[in-house]
Design a protein around this motif. Structure first.
Motif, PDB file in Angstrom:
ATOM      1  N   TYR A 110      34.529 -35.048  -3.103  1.00  0.00           N
ATOM      2  CA  TYR A 110      34.598 -36.034  -4.165  1.00  0.00           C
ATOM      3  C   TYR A 110      36.031 -36.533  -4.294  1.00  0.00           C
ATOM      4  O   TYR A 110      36.970 -35.750  -4.229  1.00  0.00           O
ATOM      5  CB  TYR A 110      34.159 -35.427  -5.492  1.00  0.00           C
ATOM      6  CG  TYR A 110      32.681 -35.169  -5.555  1.00  0.00           C
ATOM      7  CD1 TYR A 110      31.791 -36.232  -5.646  1.00  0.00           C
ATOM      8  CD2 TYR A 110      32.184 -33.892  -5.510  1.00  0.00           C
ATOM      9  CE1 TYR A 110      30.437 -36.006  -5.687  1.00  0.00           C
ATOM     10  CE2 TYR A 110      30.823 -33.652  -5.564  1.00  0.00           C
ATOM     11  CZ  TYR A 110      29.960 -34.713  -5.652  1.00  0.00           C
ATOM     12  OH  TYR A 110      28.619 -34.487  -5.701  1.00  0.00           O
ATOM     13  N   PRO A 111      36.183 -37.826  -4.498  1.00  0.00           N
ATOM     14  CA  PRO A 111      37.541 -38.342  -4.663  1.00  0.00           C
ATOM     15  C   PRO A 111      38.122 -37.920  -6.003  1.00  0.00           C
ATOM     16  O   PRO A 111      37.411 -37.841  -7.000  1.00  0.00           O
ATOM     17  CB  PRO A 111      37.356 -39.856  -4.598  1.00  0.00           C
ATOM     18  CG  PRO A 111      35.937 -40.082  -4.973  1.00  0.00           C
ATOM     19  CD  PRO A 111      35.182 -38.871  -4.530  1.00  0.00           C
ATOM     20  N   ASP A 112      39.402 -37.639  -5.999  1.00  0.00           N
ATOM     21  CA  ASP A 112      40.032 -37.290  -7.272  1.00  0.00           C
ATOM     22  C   ASP A 112      40.332 -38.583  -8.036  1.00  0.00           C
ATOM     23  O   ASP A 112      40.258 -39.678  -7.490  1.00  0.00           O
ATOM     24  CB  ASP A 112      41.268 -36.424  -7.061  1.00  0.00           C
ATOM     25  CG  ASP A 112      42.406 -37.117  -6.325  1.00  0.00           C
ATOM     26  OD1 ASP A 112      42.345 -38.342  -6.147  1.00  0.00           O
ATOM     27  OD2 ASP A 112      43.353 -36.426  -5.941  1.00  0.00           O
ATOM     28  N   PRO A 113      40.654 -38.483  -9.306  1.00  0.00           N
ATOM     29  CA  PRO A 113      40.892 -39.681 -10.117  1.00  0.00           C
ATOM     30  C   PRO A 113      42.023 -40.565  -9.585  1.00  0.00           C
ATOM     31  O   PRO A 113      41.972 -41.785  -9.754  1.00  0.00           O
ATOM     32  CB  PRO A 113      41.249 -39.116 -11.492  1.00  0.00           C
ATOM     33  CG  PRO A 113      40.623 -37.770 -11.528  1.00  0.00           C
ATOM     34  CD  PRO A 113      40.660 -37.267 -10.109  1.00  0.00           C
ATOM     35  N   ASP A 114      43.012 -39.982  -8.932  1.00  0.00           N
ATOM     36  CA  ASP A 114      44.103 -40.780  -8.373  1.00  0.00           C
ATOM     37  C   ASP A 114      43.607 -41.702  -7.261  1.00  0.00           C
ATOM     38  O   ASP A 114      44.035 -42.850  -7.150  1.00  0.00           O
ATOM     39  CB  ASP A 114      45.216 -39.886  -7.832  1.00  0.00           C
ATOM     40  CG  ASP A 114      45.958 -39.153  -8.936  1.00  0.00           C
ATOM     41  OD1 ASP A 114      45.924 -39.634 -10.085  1.00  0.00           O
ATOM     42  OD2 ASP A 114      46.560 -38.104  -8.645  1.00  0.00           O
ATOM     43  N   VAL A 115      42.700 -41.210  -6.439  1.00  0.00           N
ATOM     44  CA  VAL A 115      42.148 -42.029  -5.362  1.00  0.00           C
ATOM     45  C   VAL A 115      41.320 -43.167  -5.952  1.00  0.00           C
ATOM     46  O   VAL A 115      41.438 -44.318  -5.529  1.00  0.00           O
ATOM     47  CB  VAL A 115      41.298 -41.174  -4.396  1.00  0.00           C
ATOM     48  CG1 VAL A 115      40.564 -42.047  -3.398  1.00  0.00           C
ATOM     49  CG2 VAL A 115      42.162 -40.161  -3.680  1.00  0.00           C
ATOM     50  N   LEU A 116      40.498 -42.853  -6.937  1.00  0.00           N
ATOM     51  CA  LEU A 116      39.698 -43.901  -7.564  1.00  0.00           C
ATOM     52  C   LEU A 116      40.586 -44.934  -8.247  1.00  0.00           C
ATOM     53  O   LEU A 116      40.291 -46.128  -8.223  1.00  0.00           O
ATOM     54  CB  LEU A 116      38.712 -43.295  -8.572  1.00  0.00           C
ATOM     55  CG  LEU A 116      37.634 -42.405  -7.961  1.00  0.00           C
ATOM     56  CD1 LEU A 116      36.754 -41.819  -9.062  1.00  0.00           C
ATOM     57  CD2 LEU A 116      36.798 -43.174  -6.966  1.00  0.00           C
ATOM     58  N   TRP A 117      41.695 -44.487  -8.834  1.00  0.00           N
ATOM     59  CA  TRP A 117      42.629 -45.408  -9.470  1.00  0.00           C
ATOM     60  C   TRP A 117      43.245 -46.340  -8.425  1.00  0.00           C
ATOM     61  O   TRP A 117      43.341 -47.546  -8.638  1.00  0.00           O
ATOM     62  CB  TRP A 117      43.710 -44.626 -10.215  1.00  0.00           C
ATOM     63  CG  TRP A 117      44.697 -45.488 -10.931  1.00  0.00           C
ATOM     64  CD1 TRP A 117      44.529 -46.085 -12.146  1.00  0.00           C
ATOM     65  CD2 TRP A 117      45.995 -45.865 -10.463  1.00  0.00           C
ATOM     66  NE1 TRP A 117      45.660 -46.805 -12.467  1.00  0.00           N
ATOM     67  CE2 TRP A 117      46.575 -46.693 -11.444  1.00  0.00           C
ATOM     68  CE3 TRP A 117      46.729 -45.586  -9.323  1.00  0.00           C
ATOM     69  CZ2 TRP A 117      47.846 -47.236 -11.327  1.00  0.00           C
ATOM     70  CZ3 TRP A 117      47.994 -46.127  -9.194  1.00  0.00           C
ATOM     71  CH2 TRP A 117      48.528 -46.945 -10.196  1.00  0.00           C
ATOM     72  N   ARG A 118      43.652 -45.782  -7.273  1.00  0.00           N
ATOM     73  CA  ARG A 118      44.234 -46.614  -6.218  1.00  0.00           C
ATOM     74  C   ARG A 118      43.219 -47.613  -5.681  1.00  0.00           C
ATOM     75  O   ARG A 118      43.540 -48.776  -5.435  1.00  0.00           O
ATOM     76  CB  ARG A 118      44.767 -45.746  -5.078  1.00  0.00           C
ATOM     77  CG  ARG A 118      46.043 -45.029  -5.420  1.00  0.00           C
ATOM     78  CD  ARG A 118      46.721 -44.447  -4.205  1.00  0.00           C
ATOM     79  NE  ARG A 118      45.875 -43.662  -3.334  1.00  0.00           N
ATOM     80  CZ  ARG A 118      45.692 -42.342  -3.442  1.00  0.00           C
ATOM     81  NH1 ARG A 118      46.283 -41.662  -4.397  1.00  0.00           N
ATOM     82  NH2 ARG A 118      44.932 -41.699  -2.591  1.00  0.00           N
ATOM     83  N   LEU A 119      41.989 -47.171  -5.507  1.00  0.00           N
ATOM     84  CA  LEU A 119      40.920 -48.053  -5.048  1.00  0.00           C
ATOM     85  C   LEU A 119      40.719 -49.191  -6.050  1.00  0.00           C
ATOM     86  O   LEU A 119      40.625 -50.359  -5.673  1.00  0.00           O
ATOM     87  CB  LEU A 119      39.641 -47.236  -4.879  1.00  0.00           C
ATOM     88  CG  LEU A 119      38.485 -47.829  -4.115  1.00  0.00           C
ATOM     89  CD1 LEU A 119      38.857 -48.047  -2.667  1.00  0.00           C
ATOM     90  CD2 LEU A 119      37.280 -46.912  -4.215  1.00  0.00           C
TER      91      LEU A 119
END
Length: 156
Positions: A65-74
């Motif tokens: 699962y992506p962490d929140p930082d990855v989702l934020w960058r996306l």
């Protein structure tokens, strides 16, 4: 310092940082920061998390699962695409994307944990700043070409 002493990667990064898309992305990232922690940091430093080299990519687990930082960058990347389109044409644009691993639903998700439609989203990033600039610019150029081709439909 002579011109021969400047490495091609440095000049390539400087060229990437000066593209309209990357400038838009940097403005968006700086606008999100509310504690003045990024105030003195360079644009390249702010974009460092977007750079995922092959070595980093190999070190990441195959699934997860992506962490929140990855989702934020996306989210920042695709929001910057929308803003760059708006800068060109002034239509109000925004990405239609919300990724939440808690509630898999619909045909895009399959399996008990979801995320099967993009199994390596947790590896989101680009090899270099140039590739980041190229990817964002290509999305903006493709969208603006579609808007120009279908001018009557775009405002709807």
């Amino acid at each position: 310092m002579s011109d021969a002493a400047v490495s091609p990667a440095v000049t390539e990064d400087q060229a990437a940082l000066s593209t309209p898309f990357v400038k838009c992305l940097v403005r968006l990232i700086r606008a999100q920061e509310s504690y003045c922690l990024w105030e003195g940091k360079s644009d390249a430093t702010l974009l460092a998390d977007f750079i995922v080299t092959r070595r980093k990519r190999r070190a990441m687990p195959g699934m997860g699962y992506p962490d929140p930082d990855v989702l934020w960058r996306l989210d920042m990347f695709y929001t910057a695409v929308g803003l760059a389109i708006a800068e060109r044409f002034r239509p109000v644009t925004s990405p239609i994307m919300e990724m939440k691993p808690e509630r898999p639903s619909g045909p895009c998700f399959s399996g008990p944990g979801g995320w099967s439609f993009c199994p390596d989203v947790h590896r989101f990033g680009f090899e270099t700043l140039r590739k980041l600039a190229e990817a964002g610019t290509k999305l903006v150029d493709d969208a603006t070409a579609a808007i120009e081709a279908y001018r009557d439909v775009a405002p709807a």
